[in-house]
Design an enzyme around this catalytic site. Sequence first.
Site, PDB file in Angstrom:
ATOM      1  N   CYS A  77     -29.824  11.970 -24.018  1.00 19.35           N
ATOM      2  CA  CYS A  77     -31.278  12.119 -23.888  1.00 19.35           C
ATOM      3  C   CYS A  77     -31.690  12.216 -22.425  1.00 19.35           C
ATOM      4  CB  CYS A  77     -32.004  11.010 -24.640  1.00 19.35           C
ATOM      5  SG  CYS A  77     -33.758  11.360 -24.876  1.00 19.35           S
ATOM      6  N   HIS A  92     -30.352  11.648 -30.053  1.00 23.86           N
ATOM      7  CA  HIS A  92     -29.844  10.282 -29.972  1.00 23.86           C
ATOM      8  C   HIS A  92     -28.738  10.064 -30.996  1.00 23.86           C
ATOM      9  CE1 HIS A  92     -32.687   8.604 -27.090  1.00 23.86           C
ATOM     10  NE2 HIS A  92     -33.562   9.439 -27.608  1.00 23.86           N
ATOM     11  N   GLU A 119     -26.905   7.636 -31.298  1.00 21.16           N
ATOM     12  CA  GLU A 119     -26.927   6.230 -31.734  1.00 21.16           C
ATOM     13  C   GLU A 119     -27.940   5.987 -32.844  1.00 21.16           C
ATOM     14  OE1 GLU A 119     -28.180   7.445 -29.012  1.00 21.16           O
ATOM     15  OE2 GLU A 119     -29.935   6.339 -28.281  1.00 21.16           O
TER      16      GLU A 119
END
Lengths: 194, 251
Positions: A77, A176, A178
Amino acid sequence: MKLVIIKYNAGNIQSVSFALERLGVDFAITDSPEEIAKADKVIFPGVGEASTTMAYLRNKGLDRVITSLKQPVLGICLGMQLMCTFSEENSTDCLGIFQETVKRFLPQGDMKVPHMGWNNLTLSNGWLDNAIESQYAYFVHSYYVPVNPHTSAITEYIKPFSAAMHKDNFYAVQFHPEKSAQAGELVLKSFLAL
Amino acid sequence: MLTKRIIPCLDIKDGRTVKGVNFVNIRDAGDPVELGSLYARQGADELVFLDISATNEERKTFASLVKDIARHINIPFTVGGGISSVADVAPLLEAGADKVSINSAAVRNPQLIDDLSRAFGAQCIVLAIDARKIDNQWTVHTHGGKIATDKKLLSWAKEGQERGAGEILFTSMDHDGTKEGFAIDPLSKLNAMLDIPVIASGGAGLKEHFIDAFVLGKADAALAASIFHFGQVKIPELKTYLKERNIAMRA
């Protein structure tokens, strides 16, 4: 394999740590230049604003550490945006690994800014798993890197932009991993398998 | 293509989900982590955890809960309830929350939106607005809808955007709990006026209601609680239904 997450004022360090934990991977979180330099792989996370983040990195000497790394580095990001030369976000000089300018999205019709939510990717060169093309990744950003020779995946929102990039030992994703469910796990696994 | 988002909302009190009911595939529906994980596996695009604890003592358990949620859930989530300062937000984001929602405190002190946006970035600040139609005007309410203010929905949402909110969560109190559909008219006005995403909330009862929220209301996301908790609408079926009707959905 020794994996480190660069510790700085990024907002998603905890989430990246948890994602790696879910994959059963060992890692350290550190801002020590020696420890980062010695790692086999480095993750450069990022959530926040470009100019304050760059100021923080310079103040800690982490800017030179990151650009001098020779092992695989994954920018996430804002991490990816800071790997470019310049960001329109508060006119910020960045790390200059990718010779690109980070631009601001301009809202258009029903398409609002930030680009927030799940979007798909079209792969254009090699390091990501092809299976990701049938899935969606989670994006939250108001600035984007235009499509360029180092683009590895393209996403369309208002215009096509770089969802992922790769140059030498530097890898980067705008979304993202994650927070991107199975698609995110694929990305992290691809990076860990390099 | 950017998909529309389906967002289950979980109310939390003293670390437990309220309104948690009978789930076949879950051991403890009162456990926010288990219920959230179930929704994530079912294809929810985001989750909202709202702390409705009345006291600060109860609220203390929330930050540790947020960390537990972040540890186990691989999709984005928003947390809210009782947030009134930069100091309240930092531990929640550090614990792994992606966004925070603010409501009453922002009405009382609009500068809070500017402060949070500057400190953490607009993308993680959700301005939640509860409104009800009074004398033909959509009037903003605070304190869980108990107190009417002099603010109006559209001008307050616009001000929120200008002050740096990244998203608006609009709940129609007139529709909340009715299961008769979302408040389409104010929703479409909000979406025509704003440049930031809008989440529709209040009134979901049937799958068709989500079509209206996305197509007529132009909402970017739709939030619901009890229909998911009670299983009247199941997320996988809802997403298949919407996809078949050409609404962009993450499969």
